[in-house]
Design a protein around this motif. Structure first.
Motif, short mmCIF file in Angstrom:
data_model
loop_
_atom_site.label_atom_id
_atom_site.label_comp_id
_atom_site.label_asym_id
_atom_site.label_seq_id
_atom_site.Cartn_x
_atom_site.Cartn_y
_atom_site.Cartn_z
N SER A 166 0.82 -1.23 0.00
CA SER A 166 0.00 0.00 0.00
C SER A 166 0.85 1.27 0.00
CB SER A 166 -0.94 0.00 1.21
OG SER A 166 -1.75 -1.15 1.23
N LEU A 167 1.69 1.40 -1.01
CA LEU A 167 2.56 2.56 -1.08
C LEU A 167 1.88 3.76 -1.74
CD1 LEU A 167 5.94 0.85 -2.12
CD2 LEU A 167 5.09 1.39 0.18
N GLY A 168 0.66 3.55 -2.26
CA GLY A 168 -0.07 4.66 -2.85
C GLY A 168 0.40 5.05 -4.23
N ILE A 169 1.10 4.16 -4.92
CA ILE A 169 1.57 4.43 -6.28
C ILE A 169 1.24 3.21 -7.14
CG2 ILE A 169 3.38 6.11 -5.77
CD1 ILE A 169 5.39 3.89 -5.61
N SER A 170 1.18 3.41 -8.43
CA SER A 170 0.76 2.35 -9.35
C SER A 170 1.86 1.33 -9.58
CB SER A 170 0.36 2.97 -10.70
OG SER A 170 1.52 3.46 -11.35
N PRO A 171 1.48 0.10 -10.01
CA PRO A 171 2.49 -0.91 -10.36
C PRO A 171 3.47 -0.41 -11.42
CG PRO A 171 0.34 -1.93 -10.16
CD PRO A 171 0.12 -0.46 -10.06
N ALA A 172 2.98 0.40 -12.39
CA ALA A 172 3.86 0.91 -13.43
C ALA A 172 4.95 1.81 -12.85
CB ALA A 172 3.04 1.66 -14.48
N THR A 173 4.55 2.67 -11.92
CA THR A 173 5.53 3.55 -11.27
C THR A 173 6.53 2.73 -10.45
OG1 THR A 173 3.91 5.34 -11.15
CG2 THR A 173 5.82 5.50 -9.70
N ARG A 203 7.37 -0.31 -11.01
CA ARG A 203 8.23 -1.02 -11.96
C ARG A 203 9.39 -0.12 -12.42
NH1 ARG A 203 4.69 -1.82 -15.63
NH2 ARG A 203 3.70 -3.49 -14.41
N ASN A 204 9.08 1.14 -12.71
CA ASN A 204 10.13 2.07 -13.14
C ASN A 204 11.15 2.31 -12.03
OD1 ASN A 204 8.97 2.42 -15.68
ND2 ASN A 204 7.74 4.19 -15.02
N GLU A 205 10.66 2.43 -10.81
CA GLU A 205 11.58 2.63 -9.68
C GLU A 205 12.44 1.39 -9.45
OE1 GLU A 205 12.15 5.37 -8.48
OE2 GLU A 205 10.38 6.57 -8.00
N MET A 206 11.86 0.21 -9.65
CA MET A 206 12.62 -1.03 -9.49
C MET A 206 13.73 -1.12 -10.54
SD MET A 206 9.46 -3.64 -8.57
CE MET A 206 10.42 -5.13 -8.67
N GLN A 207 13.44 -0.67 -11.75
CA GLN A 207 14.47 -0.65 -12.79
C GLN A 207 15.62 0.27 -12.40
OE1 GLN A 207 12.22 0.45 -16.27
NE2 GLN A 207 11.51 -1.64 -16.67
N ASP A 208 15.26 1.44 -11.83
CA ASP A 208 16.30 2.36 -11.36
C ASP A 208 17.14 1.72 -10.25
OD1 ASP A 208 15.43 4.27 -13.13
OD2 ASP A 208 14.32 5.46 -11.64
N LEU A 209 16.46 1.06 -9.30
CA LEU A 209 17.19 0.41 -8.19
C LEU A 209 18.11 -0.69 -8.71
CD1 LEU A 209 14.27 0.24 -5.60
CD2 LEU A 209 16.43 1.48 -5.29
N GLU A 210 17.68 -1.36 -9.78
CA GLU A 210 18.53 -2.38 -10.38
C GLU A 210 19.77 -1.74 -11.01
OE1 GLU A 210 18.33 -6.08 -13.59
OE2 GLU A 210 16.54 -4.88 -13.17
N LEU A 211 19.57 -0.64 -11.73
CA LEU A 211 20.70 0.06 -12.35
C LEU A 211 21.66 0.61 -11.28
CD1 LEU A 211 18.83 2.03 -15.18
CD2 LEU A 211 20.41 0.09 -15.47
N MET A 212 21.12 0.95 -10.13
CA MET A 212 21.95 1.48 -9.03
C MET A 212 22.66 0.37 -8.26
SD MET A 212 19.10 4.24 -7.71
CE MET A 212 19.97 4.82 -6.26
N GLY A 213 22.33 -0.89 -8.57
CA GLY A 213 23.01 -2.02 -7.93
C GLY A 213 22.35 -2.56 -6.69
N TYR A 214 21.13 -2.08 -6.35
CA TYR A 214 20.46 -2.52 -5.13
C TYR A 214 19.55 -3.73 -5.35
CZ TYR A 214 22.04 1.91 -3.17
OH TYR A 214 22.81 2.95 -2.73
N LEU A 215 19.18 -3.99 -6.61
CA LEU A 215 18.33 -5.13 -6.94
C LEU A 215 18.97 -5.93 -8.06
CD1 LEU A 215 14.74 -3.52 -7.02
CD2 LEU A 215 15.82 -4.76 -5.12
N GLU A 216 18.55 -7.20 -8.14
CA GLU A 216 18.98 -8.08 -9.23
C GLU A 216 17.75 -8.78 -9.80
OE1 GLU A 216 21.65 -10.75 -7.31
OE2 GLU A 216 23.32 -9.31 -7.25
N GLN A 217 17.86 -9.20 -11.06
CA GLN A 217 16.77 -9.95 -11.69
C GLN A 217 17.31 -11.32 -12.08
OE1 GLN A 217 15.05 -8.18 -15.22
NE2 GLN A 217 13.03 -9.07 -14.77
N PRO A 218 16.96 -12.37 -11.29
CA PRO A 218 17.54 -13.69 -11.54
C PRO A 218 17.18 -14.27 -12.91
CG PRO A 218 15.77 -13.82 -9.92
CD PRO A 218 16.04 -12.37 -10.15
N HIS A 219 15.98 -13.96 -13.41
CA HIS A 219 15.54 -14.42 -14.74
C HIS A 219 14.80 -13.27 -15.42
CE1 HIS A 219 16.57 -18.39 -13.27
NE2 HIS A 219 15.73 -18.22 -12.25
N ILE A 220 14.82 -13.27 -16.73
CA ILE A 220 14.22 -12.17 -17.49
C ILE A 220 12.74 -12.01 -17.15
CG2 ILE A 220 13.61 -11.37 -19.79
CD1 ILE A 220 16.18 -12.62 -20.82
#
Length: 337
Positions: A33-40, A42-59
């Motif tokens: 319940s963060l009050g933001i849409s899944p699309a938003t 998703r974009n933040e998660m992509q940024d966190l991945e680029l920053m090195g805080y997240l990984e994506q084990p499979h596409i």
């Protein structure tokens, strides 16, 4: 890091710790319940991945925290976990029964910790405490034998039968012990060698067999004074991360290497509690593990350490709080309170 990214990273870390499943944007939106849409999200998660805080084990999968993500979570986002009433009762009952020397107490504490956290637990006494000579004493048994006690400052007592050489009176053994105690009290056990005892011969008489036999028994005590306890392997391998038998084999091999375990327990930040994640452990076998270590003190001197080893997906808040709770009570116990 922006506040919104922090909220998303916290949500992903907590979800992954709870489920061991990669986390998608819809899961974050639905549960937290963060009050933001899944699309938003998703974009933040992509940024966190680029920053090195997240990984994506499979596409096609969601994201999981990287060791850098866990590090940021522990340092900046983690809230202290609650020690449950049941856990408090288990710990309090255990402390009420403890009256042993430090190594036994710390080893037993590690067993309790392993059961409460489902992780591998380790315990070791400080070499400076476990390996310091306190005194030796001969106890009369009969004309041909005495009992030799070797006592360390940690409270370790080693006793063994000691053959009395022909012509040597017990009073001479007692005098020999007293002079050794005066010469070596408070010094590391490893310094009380046969050569060191023989160096006293000018002002300390004894048969050569007495020097040699006493030195051998002190050496044996030094070898046993700093034992490492390991336990909880069965608890740990129930975790989802251990479906890979090769990882189990590597971990079991590590538990057999006392030098590497001692290094894990005795190196690290000079703090009462510390958390090392993945590569911070300095051990390739533990690249996907974290180590949470607590150090225990008596009269401001380090007595020993207890650590838990688990997957990077461990419950940091709970384990940290349990160790804090145990640490406060253990330090009182070790100080004679």
């Amino acid at each position: 890091m922006e506040e919104r990214k922090q909220h998303i990273l916290r949500a992903i870390v907590q979800s992954y710790i709870a489920t061991a499943e990669p986390v998608g944007s819809r899961t974050v939106a639905r549960i937290y319940s963060l009050g933001i849409s899944p699309a938003t999200i998703r974009n933040e998660m992509q940024d966190l991945e680029l920053m090195g805080y997240l990984e994506q084990p499979h596409i096609s999968a969601g994201r999981i925290p990287s060791w850098k993500g866990y590090r940021f979570y522990v340092d900046s986002l983690m809230q202290p976990g609650a020690v449950s009433a049941e856990e408090e009762e288990i710990i309090r009952e255990w402390f009420a029964t403890q009256r042993g020397r430090a190594q036994i107490v710390l080893s037993d504490l590690a067993k309790v910790l392993s059961k409460l956290t489902h992780t591998l637990s380790l315990a070791i006494t400080n070499e400076a405490a476990a390996g310091v000579f306190h005194y030796v004493r001969f106890l009369p048994l009969n004309r041909e034998q005495a009992i030799l006690l070797v006592v360390t400052q940690d409270g370790l007592v080693e006793n063994s039968l000691f053959p009395i050489p022909g012509g040597v009176r017990f009073e001479e053994l007692a005098s020999f012990a007293e002079r050794i105690n005066n010469a070596f009290h408070g010094r590391p056990l490893r310094e009380v060698t046969q050569e060191a005892l023989l160096a006293l011969r000018e002002d300390l008489w004894a048969e050569p067999e007495v020097y040699v036999g006493t030195a051998e028994r002190i050496r044996d005590a030094a070898g046993r004074g700093r034992e490492i306890y390991t336990g909880g392997v069965a608890e740990l391998i129930r975790q989802p991360e251990f479906h890979d038998t090769e990882r189990i084999r590597e971990l079991l091999a590590l538990t057999e290497e006392s030098d590497r375990l001692a290094e894990l327990l005795t190196t690290g930040p000079e703090t009462a509690l510390d958390i090392r994640i993945g590569p911070e452990t300095g051990n390739p076998v533990l690249r996907d593990f974290s180590v949470v270590r607590a150090q225990f003190f008596a009269d401001r001197k380090l007595v020993g350490s207890v650590a838990v080893v688990g997957p990077t997906r461990m419950e940091y808040d709970k384990i940290f709080s349990l160790l804090q709770f145990m640490q406060a009570r253990m330090n009182v116990l070790l100080s004679g309170g």
